[in-house]
Scaffold this motif. Structure first.
Motif, mmCIF file in Angstrom:
data_model
loop_
_atom_site.group_PDB
_atom_site.id
_atom_site.type_symbol
_atom_site.label_atom_id
_atom_site.label_comp_id
_atom_site.label_asym_id
_atom_site.label_seq_id
_atom_site.Cartn_x
_atom_site.Cartn_y
_atom_site.Cartn_z
ATOM 1 N N GLN A 148 21.758 37.214 38.540
ATOM 2 C CA GLN A 148 21.850 38.492 39.250
ATOM 3 C C GLN A 148 22.494 39.609 38.441
ATOM 4 O OE1 GLN A 148 24.069 37.203 42.719
ATOM 5 N NE2 GLN A 148 22.184 36.938 43.911
ATOM 6 N N TRP A 149 23.149 39.250 37.350
ATOM 7 C CA TRP A 149 23.977 40.210 36.633
ATOM 8 C C TRP A 149 23.260 41.524 36.275
ATOM 9 C CZ3 TRP A 149 22.607 41.307 31.489
ATOM 10 C CH2 TRP A 149 23.422 42.264 30.875
ATOM 11 N N LEU A 150 22.129 41.426 35.655
ATOM 12 C CA LEU A 150 21.475 42.645 35.160
ATOM 13 C C LEU A 150 21.006 43.529 36.324
ATOM 14 C CD1 LEU A 150 20.363 44.430 32.918
ATOM 15 C CD2 LEU A 150 18.307 42.999 32.896
ATOM 16 N N ALA A 151 20.366 42.902 37.309
ATOM 17 C CA ALA A 151 19.883 43.681 38.454
ATOM 18 C C ALA A 151 21.049 44.403 39.131
ATOM 19 C CB ALA A 151 19.172 42.769 39.444
ATOM 20 N N ARG A 152 22.179 43.728 39.258
ATOM 21 C CA ARG A 152 23.322 44.323 39.957
ATOM 22 C C ARG A 152 24.039 45.378 39.129
ATOM 23 N NH1 ARG A 152 26.437 40.429 44.020
ATOM 24 N NH2 ARG A 152 24.622 39.707 45.193
ATOM 25 N N ARG A 153 23.846 45.299 37.842
ATOM 26 C CA ARG A 153 24.456 46.276 36.947
ATOM 27 C C ARG A 153 23.809 47.659 37.159
ATOM 28 N NH1 ARG A 153 25.891 49.467 34.276
ATOM 29 N NH2 ARG A 153 26.703 49.700 32.159
ATOM 30 N N HIS A 154 22.592 47.685 37.714
ATOM 31 C CA HIS A 154 21.849 48.946 37.876
ATOM 32 C C HIS A 154 21.368 49.103 39.319
ATOM 33 C CE1 HIS A 154 21.544 49.584 33.477
ATOM 34 N NE2 HIS A 154 21.524 48.278 33.449
ATOM 35 N N PRO A 155 22.292 49.407 40.244
ATOM 36 C CA PRO A 155 21.875 49.509 41.652
ATOM 37 C C PRO A 155 20.803 50.588 41.814
ATOM 38 C CG PRO A 155 24.281 49.722 41.414
ATOM 39 C CD PRO A 155 23.706 49.748 40.040
ATOM 40 N N GLY A 156 19.789 50.285 42.615
ATOM 41 C CA GLY A 156 18.755 51.279 42.913
ATOM 42 C C GLY A 156 17.679 51.410 41.850
ATOM 43 N N PRO A 178 15.474 41.034 35.474
ATOM 44 C CA PRO A 178 16.032 41.802 36.595
ATOM 45 C C PRO A 178 15.187 41.818 37.868
ATOM 46 C CG PRO A 178 15.076 43.282 34.985
ATOM 47 C CD PRO A 178 14.955 41.905 34.412
ATOM 48 N N SER A 179 13.977 41.270 37.851
ATOM 49 C CA SER A 179 13.218 41.137 39.104
ATOM 50 C C SER A 179 12.428 39.840 39.024
ATOM 51 C CB SER A 179 12.279 42.332 39.313
ATOM 52 O OG SER A 179 11.145 42.209 38.480
ATOM 53 N N LEU A 180 11.995 39.344 40.175
ATOM 54 C CA LEU A 180 11.261 38.074 40.168
ATOM 55 C C LEU A 180 9.913 38.222 39.482
ATOM 56 C CD1 LEU A 180 12.105 36.515 43.641
ATOM 57 C CD2 LEU A 180 13.293 36.263 41.456
ATOM 58 N N LYS A 181 9.288 39.397 39.665
ATOM 59 C CA LYS A 181 8.001 39.619 39.003
ATOM 60 C C LYS A 181 8.175 39.588 37.483
ATOM 61 C CE LYS A 181 4.693 43.319 38.263
ATOM 62 N NZ LYS A 181 4.486 44.744 38.476
ATOM 63 N N ARG A 182 9.200 40.281 36.986
ATOM 64 C CA ARG A 182 9.439 40.283 35.528
ATOM 65 C C ARG A 182 9.773 38.883 35.028
ATOM 66 N NH1 ARG A 182 6.624 44.059 33.801
ATOM 67 N NH2 ARG A 182 7.028 46.026 34.818
ATOM 68 N N GLY A 238 12.924 55.508 34.493
ATOM 69 C CA GLY A 238 13.925 55.072 35.472
ATOM 70 C C GLY A 238 15.202 55.899 35.390
ATOM 71 N N THR A 239 16.329 55.240 35.554
ATOM 72 C CA THR A 239 17.613 55.943 35.509
ATOM 73 C C THR A 239 17.921 56.342 34.065
ATOM 74 O OG1 THR A 239 18.900 53.952 35.061
ATOM 75 C CG2 THR A 239 18.451 54.459 37.379
ATOM 76 N N PRO A 240 18.855 57.299 33.856
ATOM 77 C CA PRO A 240 19.216 57.673 32.484
ATOM 78 C C PRO A 240 19.695 56.472 31.654
ATOM 79 C CG PRO A 240 20.159 59.239 34.051
ATOM 80 C CD PRO A 240 19.528 58.148 34.864
ATOM 81 N N GLU A 241 20.427 55.556 32.291
ATOM 82 C CA GLU A 241 20.891 54.365 31.548
ATOM 83 C C GLU A 241 19.690 53.511 31.125
ATOM 84 O OE1 GLU A 241 22.054 55.121 34.599
ATOM 85 O OE2 GLU A 241 24.120 55.748 34.160
ATOM 86 N N GLN A 242 18.720 53.391 31.990
ATOM 87 C CA GLN A 242 17.534 52.590 31.644
ATOM 88 C C GLN A 242 16.764 53.247 30.495
ATOM 89 O OE1 GLN A 242 15.868 52.325 35.721
ATOM 90 N NE2 GLN A 242 15.654 50.139 35.359
ATOM 91 N N LEU A 257 16.499 39.989 48.296
ATOM 92 C CA LEU A 257 17.004 38.671 48.678
ATOM 93 C C LEU A 257 17.467 37.867 47.463
ATOM 94 C CD1 LEU A 257 14.449 37.706 51.472
ATOM 95 C CD2 LEU A 257 16.848 38.382 51.743
ATOM 96 N N ALA A 258 16.742 37.949 46.375
ATOM 97 C CA ALA A 258 17.091 37.130 45.203
ATOM 98 C C ALA A 258 18.329 37.663 44.487
ATOM 99 C CB ALA A 258 15.914 37.073 44.231
ATOM 100 N N PHE A 259 18.437 38.984 44.395
ATOM 101 C CA PHE A 259 19.467 39.545 43.518
ATOM 102 C C PHE A 259 20.665 40.144 44.237
ATOM 103 C CE2 PHE A 259 15.538 39.481 41.094
ATOM 104 C CZ PHE A 259 15.958 38.865 39.933
ATOM 105 N N TRP A 260 20.508 40.421 45.516
ATOM 106 C CA TRP A 260 21.585 41.152 46.200
ATOM 107 C C TRP A 260 22.256 40.360 47.305
ATOM 108 C CZ3 TRP A 260 23.482 45.394 43.923
ATOM 109 C CH2 TRP A 260 22.693 45.970 42.911
ATOM 110 N N ARG A 261 21.942 39.090 47.445
ATOM 111 C CA ARG A 261 22.706 38.257 48.377
ATOM 112 C C ARG A 261 23.810 37.563 47.597
ATOM 113 N NH1 ARG A 261 19.053 33.977 50.846
ATOM 114 N NH2 ARG A 261 17.883 34.420 48.948
#
Lengths: 322, 274
Positions: free
Chosen positions: B263-271, A68-72, A183-187, B96-100
């Motif tokens: 992008q799927w997982l990142a977008r599944r959890h906005p914020g 879910p992130s580039l670092k991860r 993080g969020t409750p879902e996380q 930029l990577a996940f939200w464009r």
């Protein structure tokens, strides 16, 4: 086969030297004489360990493209790549005992070799990357740190390198879970669910209780194994308890308690039937793991053949040139 | 090839934060520089994403390691470049990577070509690394210090990527009849996407001194490719170029699937943070 008197005498000398080295807690090296059974035990253990690293790449590689992130993503790639590296050192250590990598690979993909049962579970969520790092690598560290002192030199030295990297793996797993549980409750729910699924199988990684573990006594006498399965499991549970608190997650073992008198952790009942089933090949992912390995091997056959053929042609043309 | 693993084998968390140090703090890219950094960052990101898919599936363990190393180098470049690009619009590398969406990606078509079999991946890598070697060599002397620093570090790494791919081009071309047949087809399939890498446009015209004109990199690329293909006894494919549109946000069919997965997982959890 006829054994000559001279060979027998040599064996006697070798055995005496071997016994003296073990008694002095020194290393056995590849060219030293060693009992056949010691050699066989090590080949089995080191190759199983190597296979575990290789099969163990799959449950995590599964999430590289979805991190879910580039670092991860970068950390996960580095980690899975480390596992390939560990597999390589360990195969090399086993090769010093006279078995080839081809033979070990064949044993693995034909289903004749074992690897750690823990990798026969699936990784349906991102939080599984955290749980594997924290619990599975954590358990592996408890098992492996004493192996740095294993009597067989190449194995012990490979383990020193591996253990250094494993502690980074465990830390990144803990960090993943920490981010999720804060993080969020879902996380947070995702983190708890993953820990619920991985906790018990991690305890099983230490193997059956001491009285039910057939190979343990001999391995301890040979200084391959240093602590009993139960002792190591204890150490692991003791490590996890404060970390559960830091994570703010619940330990799935509701019966876990600390016995003040003996200074030990008493765990709830471990489901050894599940362990036996997975060990016997009836776990959720046994079939998938072997298939993945076999397909990668088969798909790559033409590449390995090309490399071998190219090397052969180069060698021939060099000889012509000379 | 395994001899290269040692040099790249140890990847630590510290190295992953290196990009930040290289950039310094408080440097803001101008909009055209940001657009340019995004092109380069997207190329690196998409190719890294693709190579990441090989890990645990390579023809031999040494290649799991090597392809993993290359993917790690590339994601390092992508992070540095996208972070810099994001300074112009106050967006993070992950924004930029996940939200464009797909039309906002500026990557070239070569990097989004599917992994295919090992020969396809190697041919793609060979062509792309040969381009990147020229690119980063030239960009290392950029008048923009951030781009120059990123390119200076990347230059050494892409030289290794090129060497790795070239070694495999030789082995596959000079190995078995099957491998020679396959790599010949792979090279022909991917060669149409080469021209796009060297197209100048209004942006690169504006960035004189900051970035090399893509067309100026072509001669070096052609020399590198020609010398490896000559040694491999392969012909430069006589194929027509595809009209690549990646720099303007047009993409091929495979890009949508690639982004959906990434992008799927990142977008599944906005914020959420990870």
């Amino acid at each position: 086969m006829v054994t000559t008197t001279a060979e027998l005498a040599e064996d006697e000398d070798g055995r005496a030297r071997f016994d003296a080295l073990i008694a002095a807690d020194q290393r056995i090296e590849p060219r030293d004489w060693m009992p056949d059974k010691y050699r066989r035990t090590l080949v089995r253990q080191i190759s199983q360990h190597a296979h575990s690293e290789i099969i163990g790449m799959q449950p995590e590689a599964n999430w590289i493209t979805r991190a879910p992130s580039l670092k991860r993503k970068a950390i996960l790639m580095a980690k899975v790549q480390d596992e390939a590296g560990h597999g390589l050192y360990l195969y090399a250590a086993a090769q010093t005992l006279g078995i080839s990598r081809e033979e070990m690979t064949a044993q693995l993909i034909e289903g004749r070799a074992r690897y750690s049962s823990i990798f026969n579970y699936h990784t349906p969520t991102w939080a599984d990357m955290g749980a594997i790092g924290w619990l599975v690598d954590g358990a592996a560290i408890c098992n492996q740190v004493p192996l740095c002192r294993a009597s067989y030199g190449p194995y012990g030295r490979a383990m020193v390198r591996i253990c250094k990297e494993e502690s980074f793996h465990q830390r990144q797993g803990f960090e993943i879970l920490y981010e999720l549980s804060h993080g969020t409750p879902e996380q947070k729910q995702m983190a708890q669910d993953a820990v619920d699924r991985w906790y018990w199988p991690s305890l099983m990684m230490f193997g059956p209780s001491d009285d039910a573990s057939p190979n343990s006594a001999q391995s301890m006498a040979w200084n391959i194994k240093r602590f009993s399965n139960d002792e190591l499991r204890q150490r692991f549970v003791g490590m996890c308890v404060p970390q559960f608190e830091a994570l703010g997650l619940e330990c799935p073992d509701k019966d876990l308690r600390y016995d003040e008198e003996t200074g030990t952790w008493i765990t709830g009942e471990i489901d050894w039937d599940e362990f036996a089933a997975v060990l016997d090949g009836r776990g959720p992912a046994n079939a998938a793991r072997l298939r993945h390995r076999r397909e990668a091997h088969d798909d790559g056959a033409w590449v390995r053949e090309a490399a071998a053929e190219y090397a052969r042609k180069q060698h021939d043309s060099e000889r012509v040139a000379v | 090839m395994s001899e290269h693993s040692g040099a790249h084998g140890d990847v630590s968390v510290d190295e992953l934060t290196l990009a930040e140090e290289l950039l310094g703090s408080g440097t803001t890219a101008t909009p055209p520089v940001a657009e340019y950094a995004m092109r380069l960052g997207d190329d690196a990101l998409i190719l890294s994403q693709q190579l990441g898919g090989w890990i645990s599936r390579a023809p031999e363990l040494e290649e799991d390691l090597a392809l993993g190393n290359i993917a790690l180098d590339l994601i390092g470049h992508a992070r540095a470049l996208l972070r810099y690009a994001g300074t112009a619009s106050d967006r993070s590398e992950d924004d930029l990577a996940f939200w464009r969406d797909e039309p906002e990606f500026r990557s070239c078509w070569l990097v989004e070509q599917p992994n295919g079999h090992f020969g396809d991946t190697i041919a793609r890598q060979f062509l792309f690394s040969a381009y990147q070697v020229e690119l980063y060599q030239a960009l290392a002397t950029s008048t923009d210090p951030s781009l120059g620093a990123i390119a200076g570090k990347a230059e050494r790494e892409v030289a290794y990527h090129l060497d790795h791919a070239a070694q495999w081009m030789l082995r596959l071309a000079g190995g078995t009849e099957e491998s020679r047949g396959r790599i010949t087809v792979s090279l022909g399939d991917l060669y149409p996407y080469v021209d796009e890498l060297f197209e100048d446009d209004e942006l690169t015209d504006r960035l004189a001194g900051v970035a090399p004109r893509p067309s100026s990199l072509r001669a070096g690329f052609d020399r590198t490719v020609a010398s490896v293909l000559a040694e491999a006894d392969l012909e430069t494919p006589a194929v027509k170029p595809a009209r690549g549109d990646g720099r303007r946000g047009g993409h091929t069919a495979s890009m949508g699937y690639l982004l959906a997965e990434m992008q799927w997982l990142a977008r599944r959890h906005p914020g959420a943070t990870w």
